[in-house]
Scaffold this motif. Structure first.
Motif, PDB file in Angstrom:
ATOM      1  N   UNK A  34      -0.125  10.256  -4.220  1.00  0.00           N
ATOM      2  CA  UNK A  34      -0.031   9.658  -2.887  1.00  0.00           C
ATOM      3  C   UNK A  34       1.126  10.253  -2.101  1.00  0.00           C
ATOM      4  N   UNK A  35       2.264  10.419  -2.770  1.00  0.00           N
ATOM      5  CA  UNK A  35       3.414  11.022  -2.082  1.00  0.00           C
ATOM      6  C   UNK A  35       3.113  12.458  -1.683  1.00  0.00           C
ATOM      7  N   UNK A  36       2.475  13.225  -2.580  1.00  0.00           N
ATOM      8  CA  UNK A  36       2.158  14.619  -2.262  1.00  0.00           C
ATOM      9  C   UNK A  36       1.157  14.714  -1.111  1.00  0.00           C
ATOM     10  N   UNK A  37       0.149  13.849  -1.140  1.00  0.00           N
ATOM     11  CA  UNK A  37      -0.829  13.865  -0.051  1.00  0.00           C
ATOM     12  C   UNK A  37      -0.179  13.495   1.267  1.00  0.00           C
ATOM     13  N   UNK A  38       0.687  12.491   1.254  1.00  0.00           N
ATOM     14  CA  UNK A  38       1.383  12.124   2.482  1.00  0.00           C
ATOM     15  C   UNK A  38       2.254  13.250   3.014  1.00  0.00           C
ATOM     16  N   UNK A  39       2.963  13.933   2.134  1.00  0.00           N
ATOM     17  CA  UNK A  39       3.792  15.065   2.570  1.00  0.00           C
ATOM     18  C   UNK A  39       2.937  16.191   3.126  1.00  0.00           C
ATOM     19  N   UNK A 451      -0.774   5.648   7.016  1.00  0.00           N
ATOM     20  CA  UNK A 451      -0.938   4.190   7.048  1.00  0.00           C
ATOM     21  C   UNK A 451      -1.861   3.727   5.923  1.00  0.00           C
ATOM     22  N   UNK A 452      -2.958   4.488   5.710  1.00  0.00           N
ATOM     23  CA  UNK A 452      -3.882   4.121   4.639  1.00  0.00           C
ATOM     24  C   UNK A 452      -3.221   4.257   3.271  1.00  0.00           C
ATOM     25  N   UNK A 453      -2.432   5.286   3.051  1.00  0.00           N
ATOM     26  CA  UNK A 453      -1.766   5.448   1.760  1.00  0.00           C
ATOM     27  C   UNK A 453      -0.771   4.324   1.501  1.00  0.00           C
ATOM     28  N   UNK A 454      -0.070   3.948   2.559  1.00  0.00           N
ATOM     29  CA  UNK A 454       0.948   2.907   2.365  1.00  0.00           C
ATOM     30  C   UNK A 454       0.329   1.544   2.115  1.00  0.00           C
ATOM     31  N   UNK A 455      -0.630   1.151   2.984  1.00  0.00           N
ATOM     32  CA  UNK A 455      -1.156  -0.208   2.924  1.00  0.00           C
ATOM     33  C   UNK A 455      -2.464  -0.308   2.147  1.00  0.00           C
ATOM     34  N   UNK A 459       0.614  -0.376  -1.529  1.00  0.00           N
ATOM     35  CA  UNK A 459       0.892  -1.818  -1.445  1.00  0.00           C
ATOM     36  C   UNK A 459       0.094  -2.614  -2.476  1.00  0.00           C
ATOM     37  N   UNK A 460      -1.231  -2.399  -2.689  1.00  0.00           N
ATOM     38  CA  UNK A 460      -1.932  -3.149  -3.748  1.00  0.00           C
ATOM     39  C   UNK A 460      -1.377  -2.888  -5.137  1.00  0.00           C
ATOM     40  N   UNK A 461      -0.979  -1.643  -5.396  1.00  0.00           N
ATOM     41  CA  UNK A 461      -0.435  -1.334  -6.723  1.00  0.00           C
ATOM     42  C   UNK A 461       0.870  -2.078  -6.947  1.00  0.00           C
ATOM     43  N   UNK A 462       1.763  -2.052  -5.965  1.00  0.00           N
ATOM     44  CA  UNK A 462       3.039  -2.754  -6.112  1.00  0.00           C
ATOM     45  C   UNK A 462       2.831  -4.266  -6.189  1.00  0.00           C
ATOM     46  N   UNK A 463       1.853  -4.782  -5.480  1.00  0.00           N
ATOM     47  CA  UNK A 463       1.581  -6.218  -5.549  1.00  0.00           C
ATOM     48  C   UNK A 463       1.105  -6.617  -6.941  1.00  0.00           C
TER      49      UNK A 463
END
Length: 536
Positions: A34-39, A451-455, A459-463
Motif C-alpha cells: 500500500x505504501x509503495x502504491x501510494x508513493x 484516499x482509497x488506500x488510506x480509508x 483503516x480496516x486493517x488497523x481497526x
C-alpha cells in the motif's frame, strides 16, 4: 456475562503479536504494498506529460539538442523505440524557440561550419579540397531540405580536377536524392528549380548534368526530354496565364454588378507561337539621289587647234605669225565630259517575330439570377433581362479587347446557380481537449487512489488489529467430560458483562443464546462447572 463459542485458540497476548505468523507476514506485505502504491501514484501525478519535440533526427543533431536542453534545465527524455526527443508539454514551445535560436536541428550533414574547425598542421591540398566539397554538398542538402515537401536530401558532386588544356577539360556533374514526406510529390517546376539551384552553385555545371531522384529510386529528371517538349510546356504555361488574366478581368468588372458568387467565366485563347524571321531589301526608283559626280571640260581656240595627220610633222610648233586675241574668226573647239553616280532609295529591313500573338479569343460567361427582396421581406431570385445581358456583353468585350476581325466570340447566358449546401459549423473543442485537463485529472486520480488506500485498506486493517488487541485474557477453554468425540474440540469463552460493552458484544450474546437454545444440557453443565470452580 455472555457465553461465546469459538473454533480457534486465541492467545492471551494482544494486537499484532496475537496473530499467527502467516497472517503477520501477509499484513506486513499488504502494508508495504500500500505504501509503495501510494508513493508510485504520487510520483506519477507529479510527472509531467511529455510531447514530441523532434523526430527523425540524425545522431549528431540528437546529441546537440540533448546538450542544449540539459544546459537550459528543460526536462526531456528519448523514446527508446523511435529515438524521438520528448519534452514536457508546458515547455514544448519554449524548447523549440531556444533550439531555433541556436540553429538546431541542422537537418543532418555538415556545412561550411566544418571549415571553421582547426584543420591541424600539415593538411594536404587534397584533404582541403575534399573537405570543401563535402561542406558544399552539406549546404546544398540543407537548402533542398528547407522545401516544404522535402523531409531530407543528399547531394553528391562529381567535380573533376581542372587542367590547363581546354580540350581535356571535363564538365562537373551532380546527383540529388530527395526524401519526400508521405503522400507528397514534386511537380515539374520544383524539380527544375532544384536542378537550376544546384547548377548555379557549381562553376561550369549545366542543368542537364544534374540528376534528381526520390527515396523510391524514381528518376525525376528526364534526360530524354527534348527542347521542343520544354518549349511546349512553356507555351502551355503562357497560354494558361493569359487565360487566367482575362478571366480575372471579366470577373473583376462583373462582380460589383451580379456579386462575387454570381459570375463564372472561362476564356480559351488561340495563340500563334510561330517564330518568323524576314529580311527585305527594297528600292524606290522615284527618289534618285546623286551619290558622286565628276566633270571634265576642255576648250581650244585658233592655232592651238591641232589638225592634220597625227605624227611628228603635225606636232611641230606654229609659225611666228601672231594671232590676235580679239580675232573672232579664229576657230574654237571645246570638250566637256561628266561622270555621275546615282543612288536609288534602298531599304533593308530584318523582321523577327517572337510569337505569342493572339489569333482568336473564345469567351463564355454564365450569370446567376439577380436577387431581390419582395414586400414580405423574403429574398427572391429574378432572371436577368435581355437589355441587362446586352450591356454585360458589351462590358465583357471592352474588358478583353474584343476584335471581331480576328474571329473573337463572346457568349453570355443567364442561368440559376445551384445554391451551395450549408457548411456544418466546426465542432467545438470537447472537454477532453481542454489544455491542462490531463494534468489536473492525474492529480485528482492520484488523490482518489490515496484516499482509497488510506480509508479502504489501511483503516480496516488497523481497526481489526485494535479490536483484537482489546480482547480480554479471561477466555478459558473447557473440555467437556463425556461429550461426544465430535464435540471434544469445542470451546466456550466467558466474557465479563460489567463495565463498558466490548466490541462485538451483541454478536457474542446472540451466539450464546443460540447455543443455549440448541443444547441447554451442555450449557447447564458448563455453568455448574464454573460455579463449582468459583466455590472451590
Amino acid at each position: 456475562m455472555a457465553l461465546v463459542k469459538t473454533d480457534d485458540v486465541v492467545h492471551p497476548s494482544r494486537g499484532f503479536n496475537g496473530l499467527s505468523l502467516l497472517r503477520q507476514l501477509g499484513l506486513m506485505a499488504g502494508l508495504a504494498a500500500s505504501v509503495a502504491i501510494g508513493f508510485a501514484i504520487v510520483q506519477w501525478s507529479q510527472d509531467p506529460s511529455y510531447r514530441m519535440l523532434y523526430s527523425n533526427l540524425s545522431e549528431q543533431d540528437s546529441a546537440d539538442i540533448a546538450n542544449s536542453l540539459q544546459s537550459a534545465a528543460v526536462p526531456y527524455k528519448v523514446d527508446p523505440n523511435t529515438g524521438a526527443i520528448l519534452v514536457a508539454g508546458n515547455s514544448l514551445h519554449e524548447a523549440r524557440l531556444k533550439l531555433a535560436s541556436e540553429g538546431l536541428p541542422r537537418g543532418g550533414g555538415v556545412g561550411f561550419e566544418m571549415l571553421d574547425k582547426d584543420q591541424g598542421f600539415g593538411v594536404s591540398q587534397f584533404m582541403e579540397g575534399a573537405r570543401y566539397q563535402r561542406a558544399l554538398e552539406g549546404e546544398l542538402a540543407r537548402t533542398i531540405s528547407s522545401l516544404n515537401r522535402v523531409r531530407g536530401a543528399r547531394v553528391h558532386l562529381a567535380i573533376p580536377k581542372q587542367t590547363a588544356f581546354a580540350r581535356a577539360r571535363k564538365k562537373p556533374k551532380a546527383s540529388v536524392t530527395v526524401d519526400l514526406f508521405a503522400g507528397r510529390t514534386l511537380d515539374e517546376g520544383q524539380i527544375i528549380a532544384i536542378s537550376h539551384m544546384v547548377a548555379a552553385s557549381i562553376p561550369s555545371l549545366e542543368v542537364s548534368d544534374v540528376t534528381v531522384i526520390d527515396q523510391k529510386g524514381r528518376l525525376l529528371t528526364s534526360s530524354d526530354s527534348s527542347s521542343d517538349m520544354r518549349v511546349s510546356s512553356t507555351q502551355f504555361n503562357h497560354r494558361k496565364r493569359l487565360e487566367d488574366y482575362y478571366i480575372k478581368r471579366i470577373e473583376g468588372i462583373l462582380s460589383p454588378i451580379v456579386g462575387e458568387a454570381g459570375v463564372r467565366a472561362q476564356v480559351s485563347a488561340d495563340i500563334d507561337f510561330t517564330v518568323t524571321e524576314q529580311t527585305q531589301e527594297s528600292f524606290n526608283p522615284d527618289l534618285p539621289a546623286i551619290r558622286s559626280e565628276q566633270t571634265f571640260e576642255e576648250r581650244r581656240t585658233g592655232s592651238q587647234m591641232l589638225s592634220g595627220v597625227p605624227g611628228s610633222l603635225s606636232n611641230q610648233p606654229p609659225d611666228n605669225t601672231a594671232v590676235s586675241a580679239g580675232d573672232e574668226s579664229a576657230p574654237v573647239s571645246s570638250t566637256i565630259r561628266a561622270t555621275r553616280n546615282y543612288e536609288l532609295d534602298r531599304t533593308i529591313s530584318h523582321i523577327r517575330s517572337g510569337g505569342g500573338d493572339i489569333k482568336r479569343l473564345s469567351i463564355a460567361v454564365v450569370l446567376d439570377d439577380k436577387q431581390s427582396i419582395n414586400e414580405d421581406g423574403e429574398t427572391t431570385r429574378v432572371p436577368l433581362t435581355d437589355d441587362e445581358i446586352t450591356r454585360i456583353t458589351s462590358l465583357v468585350k471592352e474588358a478583353v479587347g474584343f476584335n471581331g476581325q480576328r474571329g473573337d466570340s463572346v457568349n453570355v447566358i443567364n442561368s440559376r446557380f445551384k445554391l451551395p449546401e450549408e457548411v456544418e459549423p466546426l465542432p467545438e473543442p470537447s472537454f477532453m481537449d481542454t489544455p491542462g485537463l490531463w494534468d489536473t485529472g492525474k492529480q485528482i486520480l492520484a488523490g482518489a487512489a490515496i484516499f482509497f488506500l488510506l480509508f479502504g485498506v489501511l483503516r480496516p486493517v488497523l481497526r481489526e488489529l485494535a479490536a483484537k488487541g482489546e480482547v480480554m485474557p479471561a477466555q478459558v477453554m473447557i473440555q467437556e467430560q463425556g461429550a461426544a468425540p465430535s464435540m471434544q474440540n469445542d470451546q466456550l469463552t466467558l466474557s465479563a458483562g460489567g463495565g463498558t460493552a466490548q466490541p462485538g458484544y451483541e454478536n457474542n450474546l446472540n451466539t450464546a443464546r443460540s447455543i443455549a437454545t440448541q443444547d441447554p444440557k451442555r450449557v447447564a453443565q458448563v455453568v455448574n462447572n464454573w460455579v463449582a470452580t468459583d466455590g472451590g
